[in-house]
Design a protein around this motif. Structure first.
Motif, short mmCIF file in Angstrom:
data_model
loop_
_atom_site.label_atom_id
_atom_site.label_comp_id
_atom_site.label_asym_id
_atom_site.label_seq_id
_atom_site.Cartn_x
_atom_site.Cartn_y
_atom_site.Cartn_z
N GLY A 197 0.82 -1.21 0.00
CA GLY A 197 0.00 0.00 0.00
C GLY A 197 0.84 1.26 0.00
N ILE A 198 1.89 1.29 0.83
CA ILE A 198 2.78 2.45 0.86
C ILE A 198 3.54 2.57 -0.46
CG2 ILE A 198 4.89 3.36 1.92
CD1 ILE A 198 3.88 2.28 4.60
N GLY A 199 4.04 1.44 -0.95
CA GLY A 199 4.80 1.48 -2.20
C GLY A 199 3.97 2.00 -3.37
N TYR A 200 2.71 1.57 -3.44
CA TYR A 200 1.88 2.04 -4.55
C TYR A 200 1.51 3.50 -4.37
CZ TYR A 200 -1.35 1.85 -8.43
OH TYR A 200 -1.95 2.08 -9.65
N ALA A 201 1.24 3.91 -3.14
CA ALA A 201 0.91 5.31 -2.89
C ALA A 201 2.08 6.22 -3.23
CB ALA A 201 0.51 5.50 -1.43
N GLU A 202 3.28 5.77 -2.97
CA GLU A 202 4.47 6.59 -3.18
C GLU A 202 4.94 6.60 -4.63
OE1 GLU A 202 5.80 8.63 -1.25
OE2 GLU A 202 5.71 7.98 0.84
N GLY A 206 13.38 5.51 -4.61
CA GLY A 206 12.94 4.15 -4.76
C GLY A 206 11.44 3.93 -4.63
N VAL A 207 11.07 2.65 -4.75
CA VAL A 207 9.68 2.24 -4.68
C VAL A 207 9.00 2.75 -3.41
CG1 VAL A 207 8.19 0.20 -4.42
CG2 VAL A 207 10.05 0.18 -6.09
N MET A 208 9.72 2.74 -2.30
CA MET A 208 9.15 3.10 -1.00
C MET A 208 9.44 4.53 -0.57
SD MET A 208 7.67 0.23 -0.40
CE MET A 208 7.13 0.34 1.30
N HIS A 209 10.11 5.30 -1.43
CA HIS A 209 10.38 6.71 -1.14
C HIS A 209 11.12 6.89 0.19
CE1 HIS A 209 9.40 11.03 -0.26
NE2 HIS A 209 9.63 11.12 -1.57
N LEU A 210 12.26 6.25 0.30
CA LEU A 210 13.14 6.51 1.45
C LEU A 210 13.73 7.90 1.26
CD1 LEU A 210 14.96 3.08 1.83
CD2 LEU A 210 13.14 4.01 3.28
N ALA A 211 13.47 8.79 2.21
CA ALA A 211 13.77 10.21 2.00
C ALA A 211 15.00 10.66 2.77
CB ALA A 211 12.56 11.06 2.40
N ASP A 212 15.63 11.66 2.19
CA ASP A 212 16.82 12.27 2.81
C ASP A 212 16.67 13.78 2.69
OD1 ASP A 212 19.28 12.91 3.82
OD2 ASP A 212 20.40 12.33 2.03
N ASN A 213 15.94 14.37 3.63
CA ASN A 213 15.80 15.82 3.69
C ASN A 213 15.71 16.25 5.15
OD1 ASN A 213 12.92 16.02 4.56
ND2 ASN A 213 12.47 15.13 2.56
N PRO A 214 15.76 17.52 5.44
CA PRO A 214 15.82 17.96 6.84
C PRO A 214 14.65 17.52 7.70
CG PRO A 214 16.45 19.75 5.38
CD PRO A 214 15.94 18.66 4.51
N ILE A 263 -5.92 2.40 -0.92
CA ILE A 263 -5.26 1.51 -1.88
C ILE A 263 -5.35 0.06 -1.42
CG2 ILE A 263 -3.00 0.88 -2.81
CD1 ILE A 263 -2.41 3.95 -2.84
N ILE A 264 -5.11 -0.18 -0.15
CA ILE A 264 -5.22 -1.54 0.39
C ILE A 264 -6.64 -2.06 0.19
CG2 ILE A 264 -5.21 -2.89 2.52
CD1 ILE A 264 -2.90 -1.07 3.49
N GLY A 265 -7.62 -1.20 0.40
CA GLY A 265 -9.00 -1.61 0.26
C GLY A 265 -9.39 -1.96 -1.16
N GLN A 266 -8.85 -1.22 -2.13
CA GLN A 266 -9.23 -1.47 -3.52
C GLN A 266 -8.33 -2.50 -4.19
OE1 GLN A 266 -8.92 2.18 -5.77
NE2 GLN A 266 -6.84 1.70 -6.45
N GLY A 267 -7.18 -2.81 -3.58
CA GLY A 267 -6.27 -3.80 -4.13
C GLY A 267 -5.29 -3.21 -5.12
N VAL A 268 -4.26 -3.97 -5.43
CA VAL A 268 -3.20 -3.52 -6.33
C VAL A 268 -2.88 -4.64 -7.32
CG1 VAL A 268 -0.75 -2.87 -6.50
CG2 VAL A 268 -2.16 -1.94 -4.66
N VAL A 324 7.01 11.99 -14.37
CA VAL A 324 6.96 12.25 -15.80
C VAL A 324 7.12 10.99 -16.65
CG1 VAL A 324 7.74 14.64 -15.58
CG2 VAL A 324 9.43 12.82 -15.89
N ASP A 325 7.84 9.99 -16.13
CA ASP A 325 8.11 8.80 -16.93
C ASP A 325 7.08 7.70 -16.71
OD1 ASP A 325 8.83 8.25 -14.31
OD2 ASP A 325 10.64 7.13 -14.84
N GLN A 326 5.99 8.00 -16.03
CA GLN A 326 5.04 6.96 -15.63
C GLN A 326 3.61 7.41 -15.90
OE1 GLN A 326 5.58 5.98 -11.53
NE2 GLN A 326 4.80 3.92 -11.74
N PRO A 327 3.07 7.12 -17.08
CA PRO A 327 1.76 7.65 -17.47
C PRO A 327 0.58 7.12 -16.67
CG PRO A 327 2.59 6.11 -19.12
CD PRO A 327 3.72 6.37 -18.17
N SER A 328 0.78 6.08 -15.86
CA SER A 328 -0.35 5.56 -15.08
C SER A 328 -0.90 6.60 -14.10
CB SER A 328 0.07 4.30 -14.31
OG SER A 328 1.07 4.59 -13.36
N TRP A 329 -0.11 7.60 -13.76
CA TRP A 329 -0.59 8.66 -12.85
C TRP A 329 -1.56 9.60 -13.54
CZ3 TRP A 329 0.62 8.66 -7.71
CH2 TRP A 329 1.72 7.89 -7.30
N PHE A 330 -1.48 9.71 -14.86
CA PHE A 330 -2.27 10.73 -15.58
C PHE A 330 -3.65 10.18 -15.91
CE2 PHE A 330 2.11 12.19 -17.29
CZ PHE A 330 2.40 12.76 -16.06
#
Length: 458
Positions: free
Chosen positions: A67-72, A89-97, A177-182, A309-315
């Motif tokens: 669910g987190i991976g798909y949301a991110e 990455g898939v899980m959006h491991l972040a490096d910011n303040p 997302i978990i409720g609707q499935g992936v 930009v490289d992933q049209p499934s969002w649009f």
């Protein structure tokens, strides 16, 4: 940002003025709502194994990880390139303040940052380790560890959101997302609706809760007002507004909203639009100068669209329609010509090195929508008990009316409506009559059985 390296109409005495206000014509291009594409650098079979392995190793439910991976990211690692707030990455491991999940994953797994960023299995492992550590600190043990509903507060901590409402926005999306499935990138998660235990977030008003003050603050009546940090934009303008700029966030909707509220960001946009349903959040007043196109900020309005930009499934079609209605409204209010000389992509603006909205953005369809073109409406007659109408213009009460069937309705085909809470229930079979320049607002319709004959199929 894109760094380089349903519109129903009602007849039968309801919303008649709105029904005749805007006409539709044209057809929907096949590229307007593309199917999910492969996960780029991720090997599908290995991705499914990685989720299963990380779940078992760290005792984190697989549904939570997926669910987190798909949301991110829609399960795409984007070749290790960073998101707008330096997430990887898939899980959006972040490096910011504000968000240290990359550093936490590195410490917990012993893996180097480069591997955590670029290797999908390592990235998922790192996220599972971080979630495991949060769960331990929250005292999540025993049977509760296996209960997806009990993980809500842990998931809410993962993005390190700017505030509690944004954390709830993020976590509600994960559970949706978990409720609707992936079913993407070789990973399958069966649909399983979950009633989450929100804990301390149960009393946090979700973003989207409108108040008289927020309605007055928003320039566009269909937008949710949620201001960016004042340190991320400039009050006032030094030039007349002449151009609308289309962006792609390079990140999630909730993550972008949180980033624009973060003092470390030093960026913002006037509007952010969600992929799944076209929800619009306004973060900077149009009279003020958002920081989204460098030297060209003074005369522009920026609209961010959730995704990469490289992933049209969002649009999605919902996003295109919602964005086009917003752009149309801005252009008509401000006397901006509705053409490509005045509605531009970020990459087309001077003095910028960005690529968004990229080659997957369907400009032909978008401009058709901005200028009034739409797929044909379907005129059908409902069956059973008739159409239910919710009219809540003052946002002070829920008014439900059931029109006697058969009732004639004009509806543009849609895959999913807005979630409406009324009469003690909540579901997304409701379709909202989105505001079109003040003709009508906060009107919803619901067919009692959308699968009956006569209802258009998407």
């Amino acid at each position: 940002m894109g760094k380089t390296a349903p519109l129903p109409r009602l007849i039968a005495g309801v919303a008649v003025a709105a029904a005749s206000a805007i006409a539709f014509s044209g057809t929907l291009p096949s590229t307007a709502a593309p199917a999910p594409e492969p996960a780029g650098s991720v090997v599908p079979g290995e991705l499914a194994k990685a989720f299963q392995s990380a779940s078992a190793q760290y005792d984190v439910p697989r549904a939570i990880l997926v669910g987190i991976g798909y949301a991110e990211s829609h399960l795409d690692g984007h070749d290790g390139l960073p998101s707008q707030d330096n997430g990887f990455g898939v899980m959006h491991l972040a490096d910011n303040p504000t968000n240290p999940t990359m550093a936490e994953a590195k410490k917990l797994t012993g893996l180097p940052a480069d591997k955590l960023a670029k290797d999908a299995a390592a990235n998922i492992q790192g996220a599972a380790a971080v979630l495991d550590s949060y769960a331990d600190k929250a005292g999540l043990q025993g049977a509760a560890r296996k209960d997806v509903a009990k993980w809500y507060e842990v998931v809410a901590q993962y993005p390190h959101s700017a505030d509690a409402p944004t954390a709830r926005l993020y976590t509600d999306e994960v559970y949706r997302i978990i409720g609707q499935g992936v079913g993407a990138a070789g990973v399958t998660l069966a649909a399983k609706p979950v009633t989450p235990d929100r804990g301390r977030y149960a009393n946090v008003a979700p973003l989207g809760t409108r108040t008289p003050a927020s309605l007055q603050a928003a320039d566009y009546p269909g937008a949710i007002w949620n201001p960016a940090c004042t340190c991320n934009y400039r009050a006032g303008r030094t030039a007349a507004i002449t151009t609308i700029v289309i962006h792609v966030t390079q990140g999630s909707y909730a993550g972008t909203i949180s980033w624009f509220k973060d003092p470390a960001a030093q960026v913002s946009a006037h509007y952010v639009i969600r992929s799944s349903d076209g929800q619009i959040t306004q973060m900077v007043a149009e009279k003020d100068t958002a920081w989204h196109v460098r030297t060209e900020n003074p005369y522009t309005i920026g609209i961010e669209h959730e995704g990469f930009v490289d992933q049209p499934s969002w649009f999605t079609d919902a996003m295109y329609r919602s964005s086009a209605a917003l752009t149309k409204n801005i252009a008509e209010r401000r006397g901006i010509p509705k053409d490509r000389a005045h509605i531009k992509g970020h990459s087309e603006m001077p003095n910028n090195d960005h690529t968004d909205p990229g080659p997957n953005w369907n400009w032909t369809y978008y401009m058709q929508l901005v200028n009034g073109g739409n797929p044909p409406q379907y005129n059908f007659t409902t069956y059973g008990s008739g159409v239910r109408v919710r009219s809540d213009a003052k946002l002070t009460a829920s008014i439900i009316t059931t029109l006697p069937g058969p009732t004639q309705v004009f509806v543009t085909c849609q895959k999913q409506g807005d979630t409406v809470n009324a009469e003690g229930t909540s579901n997304n079979w409701w379709a909202k009559l989105r505001d079109q320049g003040g003709y009508m607002s906060n009107i919803y319709i619901q067919d009692p059985n959308p699968k009956l004959p006569g209802v258009p199929v998407c």
